[in-house]
Enzyme design. Structure first.
Site, PDB file in Angstrom:
ATOM      1  N   ALA A 180       0.760  -1.257   0.000  1.00 18.15           N
ATOM      2  CA  ALA A 180       0.000   0.000   0.000  1.00 18.15           C
ATOM      3  C   ALA A 180       0.788   1.304   0.000  1.00 18.15           C
ATOM      4  CB  ALA A 180      -0.953   0.007   1.191  1.00 18.15           C
ATOM      5  N   PRO A 199       2.913   4.630  -0.691  1.00 19.27           N
ATOM      6  CA  PRO A 199       2.687   5.579   0.417  1.00 19.27           C
ATOM      7  C   PRO A 199       1.215   5.882   0.700  1.00 19.27           C
ATOM      8  CG  PRO A 199       3.277   6.772  -1.568  1.00 19.27           C
ATOM      9  CD  PRO A 199       3.295   5.308  -1.939  1.00 19.27           C
ATOM     10  N   GLY A 200       0.315   5.109   0.068  1.00 19.21           N
ATOM     11  CA  GLY A 200      -1.098   5.244   0.442  1.00 19.21           C
ATOM     12  C   GLY A 200      -1.985   5.923  -0.572  1.00 19.21           C
ATOM     13  N   GLY A 201      -1.456   6.242  -1.744  1.00 17.77           N
ATOM     14  CA  GLY A 201      -2.272   6.904  -2.766  1.00 17.77           C
ATOM     15  C   GLY A 201      -3.507   6.103  -3.146  1.00 17.77           C
ATOM     16  N   LYS A 202      -3.319   4.811  -3.365  1.00 16.72           N
ATOM     17  CA  LYS A 202      -4.449   3.966  -3.791  1.00 16.72           C
ATOM     18  C   LYS A 202      -5.344   3.613  -2.610  1.00 16.72           C
ATOM     19  CE  LYS A 202      -1.637   2.239  -7.585  1.00 16.72           C
ATOM     20  NZ  LYS A 202      -0.376   2.836  -7.081  1.00 16.72           N
ATOM     21  N   ASP A 237       2.103  -2.731   4.503  1.00 15.62           N
ATOM     22  CA  ASP A 237       3.415  -2.527   3.893  1.00 15.62           C
ATOM     23  C   ASP A 237       4.475  -3.133   4.802  1.00 15.62           C
ATOM     24  OD1 ASP A 237       4.522  -0.890   1.375  1.00 15.62           O
ATOM     25  OD2 ASP A 237       6.015  -0.841   2.985  1.00 15.62           O
ATOM     26  N   CYS A 254       3.378  -0.471 -12.026  1.00 15.55           N
ATOM     27  CA  CYS A 254       3.734   0.764 -12.740  1.00 15.55           C
ATOM     28  C   CYS A 254       4.911   0.459 -13.677  1.00 15.55           C
ATOM     29  CB  CYS A 254       4.062   1.894 -11.780  1.00 15.55           C
ATOM     30  SG  CYS A 254       5.426   1.541 -10.658  1.00 15.55           S
TER      31      CYS A 254
END
Length: 445
Positions: free
Chosen positions: A260, A262-265, A283, A382
């Site tokens: 997860a 740094p938490g964007g999603k 994480d 990505c």
């Protein structure tokens, strides 16, 4: 001279050297150098451009310099020549005399008279004789590699997977700085209201044509705005925002984000659940989990629950069949984000890509039992690589007959043309987002 009195070019040279020597990430180093040297905001743009530009075009610059350099150079001298040549070739607004003067001054300060004479001589020769032509490179793959500064093995790999034309287009796009995009925190504000707020505060923004909750920055840094600080938006790439759409979320769902930070999603999922349900974000690293917590707190999202845990051991924490949705945004080679992290392309080796697939499959296999029957599992990366993407997915489905592809027709309309079968590979040139892969599986009843 104190550190904070360093010129922009000296600071750029420091970053470029450290990236090369320690294989450090340029984006993190740049941030640290900006803070350490207390650079005025007018210089930050130039420092960023000099640093990224020189790293981004390193192989091309070396090709241009090769005929003018005799014998061995100290690493810092080579970096200084690259930095100076980058300005001469790619930055029209900087006068040549300023480039020569700064290069010679840095050489005097860091070396001796002989080195400053050598640096001046090489740069004057380039100015006088002109750059060598790339037409001398006959192998089309090598030509693209040198022209766009991508390692030969990578261009060759992409050429075999996607064809030379698509590869060349991707490599050229990787040299262009990406637009900053932000995701609207729809639990707090509408896109129109956020845009109005940003415009009133001197930013220039426009609606994203890709994702309905995204805005593109045309001028200004959205991460420095009150809107960002107050949790009304998050900096996130449009390609990355598509992942939460792929999950086909409904209010009240229990969701696992297995990788997860740094938490964007995770925070996007929480926003799409409108504060309902639960998002469990895992994480491996404590300091990265802290970033997820900070993001969730800034955005005012109380439905995000974090844990420091290797997702390959998720079965030790959660019951089988306890999640409606699972996201595996897997550790990958990052070949889709080379515009943001240009140093990646020089640090990676082809063998790295093969070892990553084992980790990707281990994570998928570990979390698969935690999904309810009838639930959806989304796998994303990505990167742009058939082995890490289609290859991993194919191996997973072979080993897990209880899963089958689920169509991606619930994604925003603008990206549906990029779906092939039930998988989507986005290239950086498609709409200016990161290179990204998304697939979705249904766990059969």
């Amino acid at each position: 001279m104190s550190k904070r009195n360093k010129t922009v070019r000296e600071a750029a040279l420091d970053v470029i050297e450290a990236v090369e020597k320690n294989q450090s990430y340029s984006n993190l180093l740049l941030h640290s150098v900006i803070e350490k040297n207390e650079l005025p905001s007018k210089d930050i743009g130039l420092l960023t451009e000099l640093t990224y530009g020189t790293i981004q075009r390193k192989m091309t610059l070396d090709f241009y310099l090769a005929p003018f350099i005799k014998g061995k150079l100290d690493d810092w001298v080579r970096q200084l020549l690259r930095l100076s040549l980058y300005q001469l070739v790619y930055l029209d607004r900087i006068p040549d005399r300023a480039v020569f003067y700064e290069a010679v001054e840095i050489a005097k300060k860091r070396g001796h008279k002989g080195i400053s004479g050598l640096v001046n001589g090489v740069l004057r020769s380039v100015q006088r004789k002109g750059l060598p032509t790339l037409d001398s490179i006959k192998d089309p793959v090598e030509r693209v590699a040198i022209e766009t500064s991508h390692p030969y093995w990578l261009v060759k790999r992409w050429e075999e997977q996607f064809g030379l034309e698509k590869t060349k287009e991707m490599c050229e796009t990787n040299l262009i700085a990406p637009n900053q995009t932000a995701r609207v925190n729809t639990t707090r504000i509408s896109r129109e209201e956020l845009m109005q707020l940003l415009i009133e505060n001197g930013n220039e923004v426009k609606k994203s044509s890709i994702v309905p909750e995204a805005v593109q920055a045309l001028r200004g840094n959205l991460a420095k705005t009150d809107a960002y600080r107050n949790g009304l938006c998050t900096i996130q790439d449009e390609s990355s925002m598509l992942v939460s759409h792929a999950l086909k979320l409904e209010k009240g769902m229990k969701v696992l984000d297995a990788c997860a930070a740094p938490g964007g999603k995770s925070t996007h999922i929480a926003e799409k659940l409108s504060g309902t349900g639960e998002v469990h974000a895992l994480d491996l690293h404590k300091h990265k989990v802290k970033l997820i917590d900070e993001n969730a707190s800034r955005l005012g999202l109380s439905n995000v629950h974090t844990a420091v845990l290797d997702s390959r051991k998720a079965g030790e924490k959660f019951e089988k069949g306890s999640f409606d949705r699972i996201l595996v945004d897997a550790p990958c080679s990052g070949l889709g984000v080379l515009r943001r992290k240009p140093d990646i392309k020089y640090a990676k080796k082809e063998s790295d890509l093969l070892s990553l697939q084992k980790i990707q499959l281990d994570i998928l296999s570990a979390v698969a039992p935690l999904l309810k029957n009838g639930g959806l599992l989304v796998y994303s990366t990505c990167t742009v690589d058939r082995n890490e993407n289609e290859g991993t997915v194919s191996a997973f489905l072979n080993d897990h007959p209880e899963f089958e592809f689920h169509a991606l027709d619930h994604l925003p309309e603008a990206v549906r043309p990029f779906i092939e079968g039930n998988q989507m590979q986005i290239f950086p040139q498609d709409f200016g987002g990161d290179g990204f892969y998304i697939s979705c599986f249904l766990k059969k009843d």
